[in-house]
Design a protein around this motif. Sequence first.
Motif, short mmCIF file in Angstrom:
data_model
loop_
_atom_site.label_atom_id
_atom_site.label_comp_id
_atom_site.label_asym_id
_atom_site.label_seq_id
_atom_site.Cartn_x
_atom_site.Cartn_y
_atom_site.Cartn_z
N GLN A 28 0.82 -1.21 0.00
CA GLN A 28 0.00 0.00 0.00
C GLN A 28 0.86 1.26 0.00
OE1 GLN A 28 -0.53 -2.68 1.88
NE2 GLN A 28 -2.51 -3.38 1.14
N THR A 29 2.04 1.19 0.58
CA THR A 29 2.95 2.34 0.57
C THR A 29 3.42 2.62 -0.84
OG1 THR A 29 3.68 1.85 2.83
CG2 THR A 29 5.12 3.26 1.50
N ILE A 30 3.77 1.59 -1.58
CA ILE A 30 4.21 1.76 -2.97
C ILE A 30 3.05 2.32 -3.80
CG2 ILE A 30 5.08 0.61 -5.04
CD1 ILE A 30 7.12 0.82 -2.70
N ILE A 31 1.86 1.80 -3.58
CA ILE A 31 0.67 2.29 -4.29
C ILE A 31 0.48 3.78 -4.02
CG2 ILE A 31 -1.86 2.19 -4.34
CD1 ILE A 31 -1.55 -0.86 -3.76
N ALA A 32 0.58 4.19 -2.76
CA ALA A 32 0.38 5.59 -2.39
C ALA A 32 1.47 6.49 -2.98
CB ALA A 32 0.34 5.73 -0.87
N ILE A 33 2.71 6.02 -3.00
CA ILE A 33 3.80 6.81 -3.58
C ILE A 33 3.58 6.98 -5.08
CG2 ILE A 33 6.27 6.89 -4.08
CD1 ILE A 33 6.69 5.33 -1.42
N GLU A 34 3.28 5.89 -5.76
CA GLU A 34 3.05 5.96 -7.21
C GLU A 34 1.90 6.89 -7.56
OE1 GLU A 34 4.70 1.60 -8.65
OE2 GLU A 34 2.58 2.04 -8.89
N ALA A 35 0.87 6.91 -6.72
CA ALA A 35 -0.30 7.75 -6.97
C ALA A 35 -0.09 9.20 -6.56
CB ALA A 35 -1.51 7.18 -6.22
N GLY A 36 1.04 9.48 -5.92
CA GLY A 36 1.32 10.85 -5.49
C GLY A 36 0.63 11.25 -4.20
N ARG A 37 0.10 10.27 -3.47
CA ARG A 37 -0.60 10.55 -2.21
C ARG A 37 0.34 10.53 -1.01
NH1 ARG A 37 -4.10 6.57 -4.34
NH2 ARG A 37 -3.41 5.21 -2.67
N PHE A 38 1.57 10.04 -1.22
CA PHE A 38 2.52 9.92 -0.12
C PHE A 38 3.91 10.25 -0.65
CE2 PHE A 38 5.52 7.25 2.33
CZ PHE A 38 5.30 7.76 3.60
N VAL A 39 4.62 11.12 0.05
CA VAL A 39 5.99 11.47 -0.33
C VAL A 39 6.92 10.65 0.57
CG1 VAL A 39 7.72 13.30 -0.43
CG2 VAL A 39 5.33 13.79 -1.03
N PRO A 40 7.76 9.82 -0.03
CA PRO A 40 8.64 8.97 0.77
C PRO A 40 9.75 9.76 1.45
CG PRO A 40 9.24 8.80 -1.52
CD PRO A 40 8.00 9.64 -1.46
N SER A 41 10.26 9.20 2.52
CA SER A 41 11.43 9.79 3.17
C SER A 41 12.61 9.70 2.20
CB SER A 41 11.77 9.01 4.44
OG SER A 41 12.21 7.70 4.10
N ALA A 42 13.64 10.45 2.47
CA ALA A 42 14.85 10.40 1.63
C ALA A 42 15.41 8.98 1.63
CB ALA A 42 15.88 11.40 2.12
N THR A 43 15.41 8.34 2.77
CA THR A 43 15.93 6.98 2.87
C THR A 43 15.15 6.03 1.98
OG1 THR A 43 16.66 7.38 5.14
CG2 THR A 43 16.45 5.08 4.45
N LEU A 44 13.83 6.09 2.05
CA LEU A 44 13.00 5.22 1.23
C LEU A 44 13.16 5.53 -0.25
CD1 LEU A 44 10.99 2.96 0.89
CD2 LEU A 44 9.15 4.59 1.44
N ALA A 45 13.26 6.81 -0.59
CA ALA A 45 13.45 7.20 -1.99
C ALA A 45 14.75 6.60 -2.54
CB ALA A 45 13.46 8.72 -2.13
N PHE A 46 15.81 6.67 -1.75
CA PHE A 46 17.08 6.10 -2.19
C PHE A 46 17.03 4.58 -2.27
CE2 PHE A 46 18.82 10.29 -1.27
CZ PHE A 46 19.69 10.45 -2.33
N LYS A 47 16.31 3.95 -1.35
CA LYS A 47 16.16 2.49 -1.42
C LYS A 47 15.43 2.09 -2.71
CE LYS A 47 15.91 1.35 3.52
NZ LYS A 47 15.01 0.81 4.56
N ILE A 48 14.35 2.79 -3.01
CA ILE A 48 13.58 2.50 -4.23
C ILE A 48 14.46 2.69 -5.46
CG2 ILE A 48 11.68 3.31 -5.68
CD1 ILE A 48 10.16 3.90 -3.00
N ALA A 49 15.18 3.80 -5.50
CA ALA A 49 16.06 4.08 -6.63
C ALA A 49 17.12 3.00 -6.79
CB ALA A 49 16.71 5.45 -6.46
N THR A 50 17.70 2.57 -5.69
CA THR A 50 18.73 1.53 -5.73
C THR A 50 18.17 0.23 -6.28
OG1 THR A 50 19.91 2.53 -3.89
CG2 THR A 50 20.37 0.20 -4.34
N ILE A 51 17.01 -0.19 -5.80
CA ILE A 51 16.39 -1.43 -6.26
C ILE A 51 16.04 -1.34 -7.74
CG2 ILE A 51 14.34 -2.92 -6.04
CD1 ILE A 51 16.45 -3.22 -3.77
N LEU A 52 15.64 -0.15 -8.20
CA LEU A 52 15.26 0.03 -9.61
C LEU A 52 16.45 0.40 -10.49
CD1 LEU A 52 11.86 1.88 -9.13
CD2 LEU A 52 12.23 -0.53 -9.71
N ASN A 53 17.65 0.39 -9.91
CA ASN A 53 18.90 0.69 -10.64
C ASN A 53 18.84 2.07 -11.30
OD1 ASN A 53 20.19 -1.84 -10.12
ND2 ASN A 53 18.74 -2.73 -11.57
N CYS A 54 18.35 3.05 -10.55
CA CYS A 54 18.24 4.42 -11.03
C CYS A 54 18.79 5.36 -9.96
CB CYS A 54 16.78 4.79 -11.27
SG CYS A 54 15.98 3.82 -12.54
#
Length: 68
Positions: A28-54
């Motif tokens: 549900q957190t990923i769903i909310a981030i993708e929909a623009g309803r939730f802004v992730p913390s810097a840590t979570l943003a970097f984790k997502i970027a790392t997993i997606l190789n971006c």
Amino acid sequence: MKNLIKVERARQNMTQAELAEKVKVARQTIIAIEAGRFVPSATLAFKIATILNCKADGIFELEEKDWL
């Protein structure tokens, strides 16, 4: 804040559930981030970027309203 998580996930054939599991959040957190309803913390943003190789600034983009 706009993001391209859904696009990057599609490029890698990764589901929301798989991404959530890898970054240790609820789907549900990923769903909310993708929909623009939730802004992730810097840590979570970097984790997502790392997993997606971006880079985080390649996935997340500030919008005009973010500057107000």
